[in-house]
Design a protein around this motif. Structure first.
Motif, short mmCIF file in Angstrom:
data_model
loop_
_atom_site.label_atom_id
_atom_site.label_comp_id
_atom_site.label_asym_id
_atom_site.label_seq_id
_atom_site.Cartn_x
_atom_site.Cartn_y
_atom_site.Cartn_z
N ARG A 190 97.23 0.25 63.34
CA ARG A 190 97.64 1.05 64.50
C ARG A 190 97.97 0.13 65.67
NH1 ARG A 190 95.56 7.07 64.68
NH2 ARG A 190 95.11 7.37 62.49
N VAL A 191 98.88 0.62 66.52
CA VAL A 191 99.20 -0.06 67.76
C VAL A 191 99.06 0.97 68.89
CG1 VAL A 191 100.97 -1.24 69.11
CG2 VAL A 191 100.78 -1.69 66.66
N ARG A 192 98.18 0.66 69.82
CA ARG A 192 97.91 1.58 70.92
C ARG A 192 98.43 0.97 72.21
NH1 ARG A 192 92.69 1.52 70.62
NH2 ARG A 192 92.59 3.12 69.00
N VAL A 193 99.24 1.72 72.95
CA VAL A 193 99.79 1.26 74.24
C VAL A 193 99.02 1.96 75.35
CG1 VAL A 193 101.83 1.06 75.68
CG2 VAL A 193 102.05 0.95 73.19
N ILE A 194 98.44 1.16 76.26
CA ILE A 194 97.58 1.69 77.32
C ILE A 194 98.13 1.27 78.67
CG2 ILE A 194 95.24 1.71 78.26
CD1 ILE A 194 94.23 0.94 75.50
N GLY A 195 98.21 2.23 79.58
CA GLY A 195 98.61 1.94 80.95
C GLY A 195 97.40 1.83 81.84
N ARG A 196 97.28 0.72 82.56
CA ARG A 196 96.17 0.52 83.49
C ARG A 196 96.72 0.22 84.87
NH1 ARG A 196 93.59 -2.91 79.13
NH2 ARG A 196 92.20 -1.50 78.00
N ALA A 197 95.81 0.07 85.83
CA ALA A 197 96.24 -0.15 87.21
C ALA A 197 97.01 -1.45 87.37
CB ALA A 197 95.02 -0.14 88.14
N ASP A 198 96.72 -2.44 86.52
CA ASP A 198 97.38 -3.74 86.67
C ASP A 198 98.46 -3.99 85.63
OD1 ASP A 198 95.69 -3.91 84.52
OD2 ASP A 198 95.08 -5.99 84.92
N GLY A 199 98.90 -2.96 84.93
CA GLY A 199 99.99 -3.13 83.98
C GLY A 199 99.76 -2.38 82.68
N TYR A 200 100.56 -2.74 81.66
CA TYR A 200 100.51 -2.06 80.36
C TYR A 200 100.03 -3.05 79.29
CZ TYR A 200 103.14 1.63 82.66
OH TYR A 200 103.53 2.62 83.51
N TYR A 201 99.25 -2.52 78.37
CA TYR A 201 98.63 -3.36 77.34
C TYR A 201 98.88 -2.75 75.96
CZ TYR A 201 96.14 -5.67 81.14
OH TYR A 201 95.83 -6.37 82.28
N ALA A 202 98.93 -3.63 74.95
CA ALA A 202 99.05 -3.20 73.56
C ALA A 202 97.80 -3.64 72.81
CB ALA A 202 100.28 -3.80 72.90
N GLN A 203 97.17 -2.71 72.13
CA GLN A 203 95.99 -3.00 71.31
C GLN A 203 96.38 -2.89 69.84
OE1 GLN A 203 92.90 -0.30 72.57
NE2 GLN A 203 92.26 -1.63 74.25
N PHE A 204 96.13 -3.94 69.08
CA PHE A 204 96.41 -3.95 67.64
C PHE A 204 95.10 -3.72 66.89
CE2 PHE A 204 99.81 -6.29 69.62
CZ PHE A 204 100.94 -5.94 68.89
N CYS A 205 95.04 -2.62 66.15
CA CYS A 205 93.86 -2.30 65.34
C CYS A 205 94.07 -2.89 63.95
CB CYS A 205 93.65 -0.80 65.26
SG CYS A 205 93.42 -0.03 66.88
N ILE A 206 93.28 -3.90 63.61
CA ILE A 206 93.49 -4.67 62.38
C ILE A 206 92.36 -4.39 61.40
CG2 ILE A 206 93.83 -7.00 61.45
CD1 ILE A 206 94.74 -7.83 64.27
N SER A 207 92.73 -4.07 60.18
CA SER A 207 91.76 -3.70 59.16
C SER A 207 91.20 -4.93 58.46
CB SER A 207 92.41 -2.76 58.13
OG SER A 207 91.48 -2.37 57.14
N VAL A 208 90.30 -5.63 59.14
CA VAL A 208 89.58 -6.77 58.56
C VAL A 208 88.13 -6.70 59.02
CG1 VAL A 208 91.59 -8.29 58.41
CG2 VAL A 208 90.19 -8.28 60.49
N GLU A 209 87.25 -7.27 58.23
CA GLU A 209 85.84 -7.30 58.57
C GLU A 209 85.51 -8.65 59.23
OE1 GLU A 209 83.56 -4.97 58.44
OE2 GLU A 209 84.98 -3.51 57.64
#
Length: 397
Positions: free
Chosen positions: A152-171
């Motif tokens: 999954r790739v989650r795009v988040i907007g915060r007060a200081d800009g935009y971020y992308a979170q990569f959800c990686i299936s590893v232990e």
């Protein structure tokens, strides 16, 4: 599953498109919730079908990737499932009936609608919104992970800009040398934590230290004309200050939990019901600023990563009972020293930490008072530690 976060660098027009993507995801989520409210026995597959209907009915909703629409519907079903789980468990207070979202700040993609550049330094969105390519700014490296491991790739907007979170299936697993130590931890407001050896970690009080600047920024927001550009700028400055406090609090919780887990092989901490404790309006701000729940979550997570045993203990009577003789010595919150008739004089939190560890040992069938001081064996582990690990493994199965 691990999450790697990068800041997105792009143009102003691209950021406006990302805002449209987020608003569309919120619209899909709210429509899915309304469909559940108006119909009976709704399943996730029914909400998936409703997403396709919405894409045909609203042209702008069809621009969002189909899997991103499904992910928005999943957010609705997760809220519904949490509500029913709370009802089934007879959770006290409000059960969390699903509500319509108003200020959503993120949109989530699954395995389509985006692609990484060959050097994995930029991210391109390929759905109907055509937000374009963003540069990824961060200290982590995606080259260590195969493309099919990114779920999954989650795009988040915060007060200081935009971020992308990569959800990686590893232990994630880490190897460490056993220390042979077992400790109990008591958290508090005077000291952030006190362990069973008497060691303390001071409470950083991030919110209290930033409170003056936050109040000043809030006054500037109130003084601006409602809806004006100046007010929006003031709101953004206020949001940045709150974001800084949040990041300081998270960073402190992670680093403290990491030190605790690395320094001990067995950790017992008190399982506080923070949700109920913040109902005390005189202490609510200080309790929230301490972020005990966040610290406990990181303790549990890092315990699994480093292969350590982390156990939550009910906090009842840990401050009132004497850690030496077991007699109850009632005291108010203002009394910070435990003084017992048996001659024991300890800091209140140190006494509680000893009781927390003793509770776990009693559950494991070990009497701390009869063990005394044990020698370190040939494997670098104390007899006490070996007894605790062996007994707790039997209890936890």
């Amino acid at each position: 599953m691990i999450v790697l976060e990068f800041k997105l660098k792009g143009k102003s027009q691209q950021y406006r498109i990302v805002d449209e993507m987020i608003r569309t995801a919120q619209f899909i989520r709210n429509k899915a919730l309304r469909y559940w409210m108006d119909n009976q026995n709704v399943k996730l597959s029914d909400l998936y079908k409703q997403c396709a209907v919405l894409a045909k009915e609203f042209e702008w909703a069809g621009k969002l990737n189909s899997m991103a629409r499904q992910a928005s519907a999943e957010r609705a079903i997760f809220a519904i499932q949490r509500f029913f789980a709370n009802c089934k468990a007879n959770k006290p207070g409000k059960k969390g009936y699903p509500r319509f979202k108003k200020g959503t700040r993120s949109v989530e993609y699954k395995t389509s609608g985006w692609k990484l550049s060959p050097d994995k330094r930029s991210l391109t969105f390929t759905d109907g919104f055509a937000a374009g390519t963003f540069k990824l700014v961060g200290s982590r490296d995606l080259h260590f992970y195969a493309p099919d491991e990114i779920k999954r790739v989650r795009v988040i907007g915060r007060a200081d800009g935009y971020y992308a979170q990569f959800c990686i299936s590893v232990e994630r697993t880490e190897e460490v040398i056993p220390t042979g130590k077992a400790i109990g931890i008591d958290v508090g407001l005077n000291h952030f934590l006190t362990d069973s050896t008497g060691a303390t970690v001071s409470n950083p009080r991030h919110l209290r230290k930033s409170e003056k600047g936050l109040k000043r920024a809030q006054k500037r927001v109130s003084s601006k004309k409602k809806g004006s550009a100046n007010q929006k700028k003031a709101i953004n400055r206020l949001g940045r200050k709150h974001l800084k406090v949040s990041r300081q609090r998270k960073d402190f919780a992670i680093k403290t939990a990491l030190c605790v887990v690395k320094s001990s092989d067995f950790v017992a901490y008190e399982d506080l019901q923070v949700r109920n404790m913040v109902k005390n309006h005189k202490l609510a701000k200080s309790i929230s600023d301490a972020a005990w729940s966040q610290f406990a979550r990181w303790l549990q997570y890092l315990g699994k990563v480093y292969g350590k045993t982390v156990v939550a203990v009910a906090p009842q009577y840990t401050s009132q009972d004497c850690s030496t003789c077991g007699n109850t010595v009632k005291k108010s919150l203002s009394v910070r020293t435990h003084i017992c008739g048996c001659g024991t004089v300890l800091d209140r939190d140190h006494n509680a930490a000893l009781n927390i560890l003793a509770k776990v040992l009693r559950q494991a069938g070990i009497n701390l008072n009869t063990l005394g001081h044990r020698e370190i064996n040939a494997w670098g582990q104390s007899d006490l530690y070996s007894l605790v690990v062996t007994s707790m493994s039997k209890l936890t199965g």
